[in-house]
Design a protein around this motif. Structure first.
Motif, PDB file in Angstrom:
ATOM      1  N   GLU A   1       0.819  -1.207   0.000  1.00  0.00           N
ATOM      2  CA  GLU A   1       0.000   0.000   0.000  1.00  0.00           C
ATOM      3  C   GLU A   1       0.856   1.262   0.000  1.00  0.00           C
ATOM      4  O   GLU A   1       0.526   2.261  -0.634  1.00  0.00           O
ATOM      5  N   ALA A   2       1.992   1.207   0.723  1.00  0.00           N
ATOM      6  CA  ALA A   2       2.854   2.395   0.809  1.00  0.00           C
ATOM      7  C   ALA A   2       3.417   2.787  -0.558  1.00  0.00           C
ATOM      8  O   ALA A   2       3.846   3.928  -0.753  1.00  0.00           O
ATOM      9  N   ASP A   3       3.422   1.865  -1.506  1.00  0.00           N
ATOM     10  CA  ASP A   3       3.994   2.137  -2.831  1.00  0.00           C
ATOM     11  C   ASP A   3       3.001   2.824  -3.772  1.00  0.00           C
ATOM     12  O   ASP A   3       3.366   3.203  -4.893  1.00  0.00           O
ATOM     13  N   VAL A   4       1.745   2.925  -3.335  1.00  0.00           N
ATOM     14  CA  VAL A   4       0.685   3.378  -4.236  1.00  0.00           C
ATOM     15  C   VAL A   4       0.968   4.726  -4.913  1.00  0.00           C
ATOM     16  O   VAL A   4       0.799   4.846  -6.128  1.00  0.00           O
ATOM     17  N   PRO A   5       1.429   5.750  -4.176  1.00  0.00           N
ATOM     18  CA  PRO A   5       1.645   7.038  -4.863  1.00  0.00           C
ATOM     19  C   PRO A   5       2.600   6.922  -6.051  1.00  0.00           C
ATOM     20  O   PRO A   5       2.373   7.535  -7.093  1.00  0.00           O
ATOM     21  N   LEU A   6       3.641   6.123  -5.910  1.00  0.00           N
ATOM     22  CA  LEU A   6       4.604   5.975  -7.004  1.00  0.00           C
ATOM     23  C   LEU A   6       4.019   5.137  -8.142  1.00  0.00           C
ATOM     24  O   LEU A   6       4.164   5.475  -9.313  1.00  0.00           O
ATOM     25  N   LEU A   7       3.345   4.050  -7.799  1.00  0.00           N
ATOM     26  CA  LEU A   7       2.739   3.199  -8.827  1.00  0.00           C
ATOM     27  C   LEU A   7       1.716   4.002  -9.626  1.00  0.00           C
ATOM     28  O   LEU A   7       1.649   3.924 -10.848  1.00  0.00           O
ATOM     29  N   TYR A   8       0.936   4.779  -8.902  1.00  0.00           N
ATOM     30  CA  TYR A   8      -0.138   5.529  -9.551  1.00  0.00           C
ATOM     31  C   TYR A   8       0.415   6.578 -10.511  1.00  0.00           C
ATOM     32  O   TYR A   8      -0.042   6.699 -11.654  1.00  0.00           O
ATOM     33  N   GLN A   9       1.428   7.324 -10.073  1.00  0.00           N
ATOM     34  CA  GLN A   9       1.962   8.358 -10.963  1.00  0.00           C
ATOM     35  C   GLN A   9       2.683   7.741 -12.161  1.00  0.00           C
ATOM     36  O   GLN A   9       2.620   8.266 -13.268  1.00  0.00           O
ATOM     37  N   LEU A  10       3.339   6.608 -11.938  1.00  0.00           N
ATOM     38  CA  LEU A  10       3.957   5.929 -13.081  1.00  0.00           C
ATOM     39  C   LEU A  10       2.879   5.554 -14.099  1.00  0.00           C
ATOM     40  O   LEU A  10       3.020   5.801 -15.301  1.00  0.00           O
ATOM     41  N   GLY A  11       1.776   4.975 -13.608  1.00  0.00           N
ATOM     42  CA  GLY A  11       0.677   4.589 -14.500  1.00  0.00           C
ATOM     43  C   GLY A  11       0.080   5.793 -15.209  1.00  0.00           C
ATOM     44  O   GLY A  11      -0.176   5.765 -16.416  1.00  0.00           O
ATOM     45  N   ALA A  12      -0.111   6.881 -14.450  1.00  0.00           N
ATOM     46  CA  ALA A  12      -0.740   8.072 -15.028  1.00  0.00           C
ATOM     47  C   ALA A  12       0.157   8.688 -16.106  1.00  0.00           C
ATOM     48  O   ALA A  12      -0.315   9.049 -17.189  1.00  0.00           O
ATOM     49  N   ALA A  13       1.452   8.804 -15.810  1.00  0.00           N
ATOM     50  CA  ALA A  13       2.364   9.409 -16.786  1.00  0.00           C
ATOM     51  C   ALA A  13       2.485   8.514 -18.019  1.00  0.00           C
ATOM     52  O   ALA A  13       2.561   8.990 -19.153  1.00  0.00           O
ATOM     53  N   TRP A  14       2.474   7.212 -17.774  1.00  0.00           N
ATOM     54  CA  TRP A  14       2.588   6.242 -18.871  1.00  0.00           C
ATOM     55  C   TRP A  14       1.346   6.331 -19.769  1.00  0.00           C
ATOM     56  O   TRP A  14       1.435   6.314 -21.003  1.00  0.00           O
TER      57      TRP A  14
ATOM     58  N   LEU B   1      -0.908  -1.736 -13.662  1.00  0.00           N
ATOM     59  CA  LEU B   1      -0.560  -0.801 -12.581  1.00  0.00           C
ATOM     60  C   LEU B   1      -1.822  -0.278 -11.901  1.00  0.00           C
ATOM     61  O   LEU B   1      -1.926  -0.253 -10.670  1.00  0.00           O
ATOM     62  N   MET B   2      -2.789   0.150 -12.697  1.00  0.00           N
ATOM     63  CA  MET B   2      -4.001   0.736 -12.124  1.00  0.00           C
ATOM     64  C   MET B   2      -4.835  -0.307 -11.386  1.00  0.00           C
ATOM     65  O   MET B   2      -5.437  -0.031 -10.354  1.00  0.00           O
TER      66      MET B   2
END
Lengths: 272, 336
Positions: free
Chosen positions: A123-136, A159-160
């Motif tokens: 869960e702690a990784d969510v902000p990074l996973l989410y922004q990677l997905g969004a930018a991608w 990712l999402m």
């Protein structure tokens, strides 16, 4: 995919307070014209900060977010849009590479290994996973005539989906918004799943409690148009126009969403 | 007559003329499976704007994208009932109306896009005539590209493929028949279920153009591409003759010219797309396999028999098939 990547609120705990405050000032600003004219100066300032502290995760992620947001909201020129989205994706990749374990070659990794890596995230990784997905996602959108880019879509979906499993409420249910978009890219006869998409849009609406106006705009543009439901289309967009755009972290994108809603209503007679 | 009456008469006459023009304006309703935002839809809308301008608004188009009017079969029924006037269809969708339309899609007919171009330059006009005889005005054929066998296991021979669990599109007897002619027992699934079918192992092979494999994100579940074009996939834009003939001759000419241009652009873009898609598949780590000369000959002998049967059963007109064979021979002789 439009302006979705711009809708994210700031990652908490950014070390550089100035960058964070400025970012908030951009995203909270209802004066679209001023932000459009002023943002480039701020983006250049961010470039300088990133150059000085190239390993700082929060700074990289925030720079990625602001570059995507600016491209989505203000850049129509295809070449500039490709450039900015490429930059945003590289920043996100660097942030993820610095911030998460074993995460430096995710674009090239075989799909199965990518999925295994994703399954190990917490869960702690969510902000990074989410922004990677969004930018991608923004990058794929900007390069949608290139099949090498389109081929990455399954990774963004993965990712999402993982973000939804770990913390579906993150960024007002933004991951559901992306999934709604992905499921409505094609009609059922071409492999799309509009009803699946509708469920994601509805869940995103619940999670954002109506603050995030872009959800209704994309719900109308993607789902209602795909299934030819004009009543739903017009109702969603009229609700967007009637809403108060001022919401912490979302004001700018809400104003942009209202502009898009007006355009969609205007072209509705031609479409339906 | 006072000046004001003059003016009033002029205005009334103007209104009458405007009214008459409004009555004569024709809206052509066109359905397509292509979603909004696709090349087809973008170019069709561009073409529609051009037609409206060139005919001073006498001819307008209304599009129903994304399959909202149903599949090819439903769309053709609506065209017969007059609820729709035309459509972008797959060649397979038109088979009931004009069986010979599927001629380019016979298995293993073409070895390269150069051959396709050579044959189409001569045969396209004949096929368009055939369609007109059956009540459809078509503005041309648009390529999708060659379909290739893609699978989880490496395959080169007919026997290899027979041992796979191969997908065929649900409710598409043409595809099933083509696969069966190679001794393959296909597993029918809706397109939306193919990805999960590949993930669970219900199927492990498909035969589609690379553009489709990427657009639908199946490529992550596939490891090999057999580098031999299996069949040529294409579509067409057609309008029923009756509504079309209600247009004046000049307006018909405008629609023909503009919409033929649209189809040509889609066709050209597809050629680029399929190249880019095939490269992208390889870049994603999909490996190509190549049948040996003996295996190629085996594939061809199956295909020859299947294609002969299609002609014998009258599913493809014999003179057309003969003309096509001549064109191919001519082209291949020129290469020697």
């Amino acid at each position: 995919m439009l302006a979705v990547s711009g809708c994210a609120s700031l990652v908490g705990g950014a070390i550089d307070g100035v960058a964070e405050d400025l970012g908030a000032a951009v995203l909270d600003n209802p004066d679209v014209a001023m932000v459009r004219d002023g943002a480039p100066a701020y983006l250049i300032l961010l470039d300088g900060l990133v150059a000085r502290r190239p390993n700082e995760v929060d700074l990289l992620i925030q720079a990625s977010r602001l570059n995507s947001a600016y491209a989505a909201a203000f850049v129509d020129d295809a070449e500039r849009s490709r450039y900015l989205n490429e930059k945003a994706l590289r920043l996100a990749e660097r942030g993820v590479c610095e911030g998460l374990r074993d995460a430096c070659d995710l674009r090239r990794r075989p799909f199965e290994a990518f999925q295994t890596w994703l399954a190990e995230r917490r869960e702690a990784d969510v902000p990074l996973l989410y922004q990677l997905g969004a930018a991608w996602a923004g990058w794929i959108q900007a390069n949608s005539d290139d099949f090498a880019a389109v081929a990455d879509l399954a990774r963004v979906k993965a990712l999402m989906r993982r973000v939804i499993e770990l913390d579906e409420g993150y960024d007002n249910g933004g991951a559901h918004l992306y999934m709604g978009l992905f499921e409505t890219l094609f009609p059922p006869a071409m492999g799309g799943r509009p009803e699946e998409g509708r469920r994601h849009f509805e869940r995103a609406l619940e999670l954002s409690e109506g603050r995030q106006l872009l959800i209704k705009v994309l719900y109308a543009e993607q789902y209602a148009r795909l299934v030819f439901d004009r009543d739903l289309h017009d109702r969603l967009l009229e609700e967007v126009l009637a809403a108060d755009p001022q919401q912490p972290g979302m004001t700018l994108m809400n104003v942009v969403a209202q502009q898009r809603a007006a355009e969609l209503l205007e072209s509705a007679d031609e479409y339906f | 007559m006072s000046i004001s009456e003059h003016i009033r008469n002029a205005v009334v006459a103007g209104l009458l003329l405007a009214g008459a023009a409004a009555v004569e304006a024709t809206e052509l309703k066109i359905a397509t499976l292509s979603p909004e935002g696709s090349s087809w839809m973008e170019l069709l809308r561009e073409g529609a704007r051009e037609v409206r301008e060139q005919t001073d608004g006498r001819v307008t188009f209304k599009f129903y994208p994304g399959g909202v009017m149903g599949d090819d079969k439903a769309v053709l029924r609506k065209i017969r009932l007059g609820q729709l006037h035309g459509a972008v269809l797959t060649a397979g969708g038109m088979v009931q109306t004009y069986p010979s339309i599927q001629i380019y899609g016979l298995p293993l007919l073409f070895e390269s896009y150069e051959e396709v171009d050579h044959v189409r330059a001569t045969l396209d006009p004949l096929l368009l005539e055939g369609l007109e005889e059956r009540g459809f005005v078509s503005f041309g054929f648009a390529e999708v590209g060659f379909a290739y066998a893609m699978s989880k296991n490496p395959v080169t021979s007919v026997a290899d493929v027979q041992a796979q669990k191969v997908w065929s599109p649900d409710g598409d007897p043409g595809s099933a028949r083509a696969l069966e002619s190679f001794g393959v027992n296909p597993i029918p699934l809706a397109i939306a279920d193919v990805l999960s079918g590949l993930q669970t192992g219900l199927i492990n092979g498909v035969a589609v153009p690379p553009v489709a494999a990427i657009a639908l994100q199946w490529h992550n579940q596939l490891d090999y591409l057999m580098d031999m074009p299996l069949l040529y996939v294409y579509g067409l834009l057609a309008v029923a003759e009756r509504p079309f003939e209600r247009l004046s001759d000049e307006d018909q000419a405008v629609v023909r010219e503009v919409m033929a241009g649209v189809v040509q652009k889609v066709n050209a873009r597809a050629r680029q797309d399929q190249r880019s898609a095939k490269q992208a598949l390889l870049a994603q780590g999909i490996e190509t396999t190549r049948p040996s000369p003996t295996e190629v000959e085996e594939w061809r002998s199956y295909a020859r028999r299947a294609n002969r049967e299609m002609v014998e059963e009258g599913l493809v007109a014999a003179p057309l098939k003969q003309r096509l064979d001549e064109l191919l021979e001519q082209f291949r002789a020129g290469l020697d």
